[in-house]
Design an enzyme around this catalytic site. Structure first.
Site, PDB file in Angstrom:
ATOM      1  CB  THR A   1      -2.763  -6.672   3.435  1.00  0.00           C
ATOM      2  OG1 THR A   1      -2.841  -5.971   4.672  1.00  0.00           O
ATOM      3  CG2 THR A   1      -1.443  -6.351   2.763  1.00  0.00           C
TER       4      THR A   1
ATOM      5  CG  HIS B   1      -1.395  -8.079   7.827  1.00  0.00           C
ATOM      6  ND1 HIS B   1      -0.256  -8.609   8.385  1.00  0.00           N
ATOM      7  CD2 HIS B   1      -0.978  -7.283   6.820  1.00  0.00           C
ATOM      8  CE1 HIS B   1       0.805  -8.133   7.755  1.00  0.00           C
ATOM      9  NE2 HIS B   1       0.398  -7.320   6.808  1.00  0.00           N
TER      10      HIS B   1
ATOM     11  CB  THR C   1      -2.105  -2.482  12.276  1.00  0.00           C
ATOM     12  OG1 THR C   1      -2.397  -1.348  11.462  1.00  0.00           O
ATOM     13  CG2 THR C   1      -3.363  -3.319  12.461  1.00  0.00           C
ATOM     14  CB  SER C   2       1.521  -5.514  14.872  1.00  0.00           C
ATOM     15  OG  SER C   2       1.697  -5.544  13.480  1.00  0.00           O
TER      16      SER C   2
ATOM     17  CG  PHE D   1      -2.020  -0.927   1.239  1.00  0.00           C
ATOM     18  CD1 PHE D   1      -2.922  -0.956   0.191  1.00  0.00           C
ATOM     19  CD2 PHE D   1      -2.212  -1.798   2.298  1.00  0.00           C
ATOM     20  CE1 PHE D   1      -3.984  -1.851   0.174  1.00  0.00           C
ATOM     21  CE2 PHE D   1      -3.275  -2.697   2.298  1.00  0.00           C
ATOM     22  CZ  PHE D   1      -4.158  -2.720   1.239  1.00  0.00           C
TER      23      PHE D   1
ATOM     24  CE1 TYR E   1      10.969   3.547  38.975  1.00  0.00           C
ATOM     25  CE2 TYR E   1      10.072   4.404  36.936  1.00  0.00           C
ATOM     26  CZ  TYR E   1      10.501   3.335  37.698  1.00  0.00           C
ATOM     27  OH  TYR E   1      10.446   2.059  37.197  1.00  0.00           O
TER      28      TYR E   1
ATOM     29  CB  VAL F   1       7.462   3.784  29.704  1.00  0.00           C
ATOM     30  CG1 VAL F   1       7.259   4.984  30.622  1.00  0.00           C
ATOM     31  CG2 VAL F   1       7.236   2.487  30.456  1.00  0.00           C
ATOM     32  N   GLY F   2       8.017   5.260  27.158  1.00  0.00           N
ATOM     33  CA  GLY F   2       8.397   6.448  26.403  1.00  0.00           C
ATOM     34  C   GLY F   2       7.595   6.562  25.116  1.00  0.00           C
TER      35      GLY F   2
END
Lengths: 507, 507
Positions: B270, B211, B176-177, B105, B356, B377-378
């Site tokens: 797909t 997929h 998407t996964s 795509f 923290y 997290v980040g």
């Protein structure tokens, strides 16, 4: 001009000035003008961010009130978005780029990384397989092999040793959590194949200082939370894991019929920069065929300097290691590097082979398909910015950058030491100083430490965060934001001293 | 000048011209100059990419040979990296940005998105919690709520309805996964809590056109592969899932003591852009309390146009939906938008609360902490580029963009129809045309179709990929690369015609 506007525009929109030209999202004039405006914004931002409050004072929902709850139907000049960015977005940012930012860990950055990321956005390749973007895959493999040499990782972790392909492999992921997750899946599948046990019989291990995202990754991978072992640590090991306690935990589980499967060791914990003894952990793990992962997200970058490399001693005996140049190696997010000793063990759990991705290169077995080492399929041109950082700055500048941050942290540590109202809570390993008010003329409980932090942060002139170590609230002063210089450390220290002096008037 | 060089430079490196100035990775001159060079590169690249071979002919390992196996010790001018980029990287790229790219795509893009991504790289915020970057979180929530309105998603999926907070939630993920994985984890935990069953008793469902990354995500989340149900489809439903077969599969599992847990329906597969009937799938799933996820990665973008919105009919009855503006909404990678009807169900499985990261805003419950809706997290400032696209282009241009691509695909489809050597294999729903050589004067087996594709691709003047539908090899012609115009479709068609004519001389 009566004829203008009489021809229906392709989009059906007719403005007062006639038809609108067809929409071209990558029109060259727009590409140049939007990006130049963005560069001007960035240059202005870096010049002015020092004077902005590090932590903003906006209220939840404020941006919707300022920018509108619904999307616009009609296009607007790019200047409108830029104006709203300056007026509404910037005042609501916690400025990680500020030289007065000392919270969490710094998100270090560099001109070369930003330029590399920009080019990746524009080329917009999707390198799920080698063939889908050969140079993007090759660049990622190359950058990772270069970084492995900076870190003096054993050759067994490298994609290619000499002219031939090794058994090792590496990949750039978005976060440490993803590195944990994919290696957990591999370790889980291996343990189940080898032992015949079910997933609910597998046990995982980490110290109580390990990042909370580790047990979250274990939950994501389907491990049973009743089999999560958090090994207690204490000041006697500077909060590193005690291999004897780890051994006892694994033995107890094995005796109870569980299968010890995975242990996560940390080099530079988020809380206090504690270091687990990798070699000893690996020795214990080897007795039970346990996968050893090393999370060196922050402190891994320091290990490019010979004087810090000893923290990775024993890495030749582990199964995988991850570290994040987006933390301390001047490469903007996202950039977490995962190295594994046996790439096939990872791809066995992660590969897919749908018809629509089949190609000759994959079939040949001569290439790396990076989709088989990560959660997803699609992926950006992730290696470019990391390569540009190493190519442009060279090992010399990168080492200078680490040493400068560590020297500034040491300077701050010395200042804290010299003030008898404070104590250093754990020995400083890298560029994080953990300190608190000690009992010397002022109240020294958690509450007063928290108040000091809150009072400092609300000035907007510095931002630091806290943790709890050994049951006590501790202030974390993380040096290294990329615009930071000595003067910012000194100003922050003066601010802390002034704040506590003001507080002492009332206690 | 005898004194120059006599003072040791801070970095310890002394050049022939004296000491090297201290290293500043965000030096203003460098920021401006590196980024301007990157912009010049991008502008040149977009102008010249049309004339480059779409698919490169490099050999595995070539980049290492050209750029060196080891990292440089010394810094180099940024021009060196740019020169190597032009000389060695560009020739090894599969040019997703080429107007002659018709594979997979398209990864659509726009000036506004690239500028937004650039600014995000430079600000480099890490918005794991609201407090860690309020405007970044607010911008993501706002952009997602705007997009929900473009898609006419039910209000139950929105973060905020009116002035108050809804129960819905949304987040921008990398792929998407990942959207599948986090919703699978939530559905898994709910099913286990509700049924008391173990993880190995849970069953998951999808059509055989779904997929392949879906069952990979199921494996990652710890589901037992023996409980993965792939429902066969056929031409009688244009390869959409048959709800009767889905019901039969769930009933059989329930009778066997398994717990039907999750079904993934696709809008625009797909392989061939098949569409599963969402409403009917949801009705079946409701009988067993099964989580319904809709994967609209590609075709979701088309649903901003009223004439395509019917493909999402029934979405008000599903639990989650994901779609990727990095595919077809002009927003460069990574940008997958996940919407869930009940955000708490997601955060129950994904939240962490380490000391923290504790802060007053999170405790108040008034804010969204996006770390609790994703694997890691980040996170980057992910919402900015998507907002800039909607803010600058407006719904009008975005709809024009979709309609233009669909019109070009229809043009190609008509050309194929008019040539009696070819057949259209499945009805075209969006901007993907699936065709193959039919038995009319030429051999029409898979091999000759594969040969046609290989011969076209090796000219470098077009790149298309294949799939297998109904047991037959099918060529996929995906329209929409952002520099594409009608003339490129016509050229590609002429190339295909010429190639098959040349082939016919020899068969």
């Amino acid at each position: 001009h009566p004829q203008m506007g009489s021809i229906p525009a392709r989009s059906g929109l007719v403005t007062a000035f006639g038809e609108r030209p067809p929409f071209h999202p990558l029109n060259d004039d727009d590409v140049r003008s939007y990006l130049h405006k963005a560069v001007d914004f960035i240059s202005d931002y870096y010049k002015s961010v020092e004077s902005m409050p590090v932590l903003p004072s906006v209220k939840p929902g404020y941006l919707r009130d300022e920018l509108g709850a619904s999307p616009p139907v009609h296009p607007a000049p790019f200047d409108v978005a830029m104006k709203e960015l300056r007026a509404s977005v910037v005042p609501g940012i916690t400025h990680w780029a500020s030289p007065n930012f000392f919270a969490f860990f710094p998100a270090t950055n560099s001109a070369a990384a930003i330029a590399g990321d920009l080019i990746a956005s524009a080329m917009n390749t999707v390198g799920f397989t080698w063939q889908a973007a050969p140079a993007a895959t090759e660049m990622e493999v190359l950058a990772l092999d270069w970084l492995a040499q900076l870190l003096r990782l054993p050759r067994s972790f490298m994609n290619r040793t000499g002219a031939s392909r090794g058994t090792g492999g590496s990949v750039i992921l978005g976060t440490t959590s993803e590195a944990m997750l994919v290696t957990l899946a591999a370790a889980r599948d291996i343990a189940m194949r080898r032992s015949g046990a079910g997933i609910s019989d597998l046990a995982v291990y980490a110290s109580d200082q390990t990042h909370s995202t580790f047990f979250k990754a274990c939950r994501l991978a389907g491990f049973d939370p009743t089999n999560f072992r958090s090994i207690p640590t204490g000041p006697e090991t500077d909060y590193g894991v005690d291999p004897v306690k780890l051994l006892a935990a694994m033995q107890a589980d094995a005796m109870a019929g569980l299968v010890p499967t995975y242990v996560c060791a940390t080099v530079g914990t988020t809380s206090s920069n504690a270091v687990d003894p990798i070699g000893d952990v690996a020795k214990v793990a080897a007795m039970f065929n346990v996968w050893v992962h090393v999370d060196a997200a922050y402190a891994g970058s320091a290990c490019i300097c010979p004087e810090f490399r000893h923290h990775l001693n024993g890495v030749e005996h582990v199964d995988s290691i991850s570290m994040s140049p987006h933390k301390w190696l001047l490469t903007c997010l996202d950039c977490t590097c995962l190295y594994v000793r046996d790439a096939r063990r990872l791809s066995q759990s992660l590969e897919t082979d749908p018809e629509y991705l089949k190609n000759d290169a994959s079939v040949s077995g001569d290439v790396t398909d990076l989709k088989d080492m990560q959660v997803g399929v699609g992926r950006r041109f992730r290696g470019l910015k990391l390569w540009m950082v190493m190519r442009t700055y060279g090992t010399a500048n990168l080492q200078e950058h680490i040493r400068r941050d560590v020297a500034m942290a040491k300077m701050f540590e010395d200042l804290v030491h010299a003030d008898n109202r404070f104590e250093i809570v754990v020995p400083r390993n890298f560029a994080l100083v953990c300190f608190r008010i000690k009992a010397a003329g002022v109240r020294a409980d958690d509450e007063v430490n928290r108040l000091l932090m809150a009072n400092v942060n609300k000035t907007g002139k510095a931002y630091l965060t806290h943790t709890v170590v050994g049951g006590k609230l501790v202030l974390r002063f993380a040096v290294g934001s990329s615009l930071q210089e000595e003067k910012h450390i000194l100003s922050a220290w003066e601010l802390i001293r002034k704040t506590i002096s003001d507080m002492m008037k009332y206690v």
